[in-house]
Design an enzyme around this catalytic site. Structure first.
Site, PDB file in Angstrom:
ATOM      1  CE  LYS A  78      -3.730   1.975   2.567  1.00 26.06           C
ATOM      2  NZ  LYS A  78      -5.015   1.880   3.783  1.00 26.06           N
ATOM      3  CB  SER A 156      -8.045   4.227   2.919  1.00 22.76           C
ATOM      4  OG  SER A 156      -7.236   3.515   3.891  1.00 22.76           O
ATOM      5  CB  SER A 180      -8.841   1.329   5.919  1.00 22.54           C
ATOM      6  OG  SER A 180      -9.332   2.616   5.953  1.00 22.54           O
TER       7      SER A 180
END
Length: 493
Positions: A78, A156, A180
């Site tokens: 990420k 997210s 998330s």
């Protein structure tokens, strides 16, 4: 043999150790898949040369016969994790061009076990969002599709979830501040675990809300989550909130036996207007666990209804403090100044240009609730509510409850654009089942358990006792086996 990029970590590990496949071959299969999936916009920084170098090194290590479980496994990272020499922007313009001279602890631990980084994954800007529509790179598209609509992969960690679901990598890192990891996992038919706060180091992860942020793996199966989580955990003296506790062998503790386990069903999670499909899936999940020998017990978590408003005071307050460091002076974007502009104008213009609207909204909310005259009315009150929420869980566990079963999300994946321009509170409601776990610092896992009437994945959430990820993963694997979820998105991209 299945296409190499569709293997689970456990399958790939066993093939690698037997010498039936090489890390280079696995990595090349994933790189080919990534190249053909540009439409999904999951990967935003590609590192094929680095990946192949690490794959070759992993193959040498594997030949020595002494390689950890993650050695040679291609993963995505990420964009919130700082990676040495590789762009790390947190999906924000304000970090444009930033290439850290250091590696985050979690990504370094994966690297040191021999895992192969394929590149950086898209996300909501600074991890603020539930649909992956706030990214400077543009939104990620969920590989699951209904008719002609493009769906959100959640946020997210939407890029991580989409990449795993679309077989672009065997696993990915995510972060979870209010759901998330777990919400995107539920939206994409994948598995995501947020460990106990302090189990994984936060050092080198771009901070959103420091008392809530926690890294975790996103995988295809619960076993894979156990394997990858063990590689990501461990005490880190560079992180003052990192727990100095031994890391269990999570995979070895997947016994498949939960007889006598007590599973709590919190009545407060039966929200008004909850879709019948979610209610039915929840009831079905409880029945599956009962059939496996667990005892199902109704419990109460009375302060749950205050969790969402408390979270959306505490998280923006911490974000306001953390994001004050982005000023255009030391690194990242700096606005072009006009004649006569001073340092104040530089700060104002840089932050106005560098931060997206959702980040600006949360920084302003956070600054407001921390300001003189409002600190006690909002921030201090929210902290007290957080304590009460944590106490609710402690009382449930004190009564013998081992795990708590809830829905993961209030719906299946929704269409891109359907909520982005509406009342932001409607978007925030996507976190209604997940934020309590972060506020209490507990471990939680989301796993796919069925499909809705449109054929989209629906997830269930299990919440565990602090530091008992092994028991949580074991219960999750039993539920995973009983649910028998094997559906995959039809490739259209």
């Amino acid at each position: 043999m299945s296409a190499l990029n569709t293997l689970t970590i456990a399958e790939a590990r066993d093939l690698l150790r037997r010498g039936d496949v090489t890390s280079v071959a696995l990595t090349e299969a994933c790189l080919t898949a990534i190249e053909g999936a540009g439409r999904l916009n999951a990967f935003v920084h590609h590192t094929p040369d680095l990946a192949l170098r690490r794959a070759k090194a992993a193959d040498v290590r594997l030949q020595s016969g002494d390689a950890p479980s993650m050695c040679g496994i291609p993963v995505g990272i990420k964009d919130l994790f700082c990676t040495e020499g590789v762009p790390s922007q947190a999906a924000s313009r304000i970090l444009d061009g930033f290439r850290p001279p250091y590696e985050s602890t979690v990504s370094a631990q994966l690297r040191d076990t021999g895992a192969v980084m394929l590149g950086k994954l898209n996300m909501d800007e600074f991890a603020m969002g539930s649909s992956n529509e706030t990214s400077v790179y543009g939104n990620v598209i969920n590989p699951w599709k209904v008719d002609a609509r493009d769906l959100t992969p959640g946020g997210s960690s939407g890029g991580s979830a989409a990449a795993v679901a679309a077989d672009l990598c065997l696993a990915a890192t995510g972060t979870d501040t209010g759901g998330s990891i777990r919400q995107p996992a539920a939206f994409t038919g994948t598995v995501g675990i947020k460990p106990t706060y302090g189990r994984c180091s936060r050092w080198g992860i771009v901070a959103f809300a420091s008392s809530l942020d926690q890294a975790g793996p996103m995988t295809r199966t619960v076993r894979d989550a156990a394997i990858m989580l063990q590689a990501m955990c461990g005490h880190d003296p560079k992180d003052s909130t990192s727990a100095d506790l031994p890391v269990p062998d999570f995979e070895a503790l997947l016994t498949g036996d939960i007889r006598g386990t007590k599973i709590g069903i919190p009545r407060e999670y039966r929200m008004e207007g909850m879709p019948a499909e979610i209610e039915a899936l929840w009831a079905s999940g409880a029945e599956m666990l009962r059939d496996a020998g667990a005892e199902i017990i109704d419990i109460t978590l009375p302060h749950t209804k205050y969790a969402l408003p408390a979270y959306y005071v505490i998280a923006p307050a911490e974000a306001s403090s953390n994001l004050a460091r982005y000023d255009g002076v030391r690194y990242g974007h700096r606005a072009r100044l006009s004649a006569g502009d001073g340092i104040t104008q530089m700060y104002e213009k840089t932050r106005a240009e560098g931060f997206g609207h959702e980040v600006q909204r949360r920084v302003m909310i956070g600054t407001y609730v921390l300001s003189a005259g409002f600190y006690d009315a909002y921030y201090n009150r929210a902290r007290k509510v957080r304590t009460l929420i944590k106490r609710d869980f402690e009382e449930a566990f004190a009564q013998g409850i081992d795990c708590i079963l809830t829905p993961a999300t209030p719906s299946a994946a929704f269409g891109l654009g359907e909520m982005a321009d509406a009342d932001p509170v409607q978007m925030y409601l996507n976190d209604v089942f997940t934020v309590t776990v972060n506020l209490a610092g507990l471990p939680g896992i989301a796993l796919p358990a069925g499909l809705d009437s449109q054929g989209l994945p629906l997830g269930l959430q299990l919440i565990g006792r602090p530091w008992e990820e092994a028991a949580l993963l074991n219960t999750a694997q039993v539920l995973e086996t009983a649910a028998g979820f094997v559906s995959k998105p039809a490739k259209w991209w």
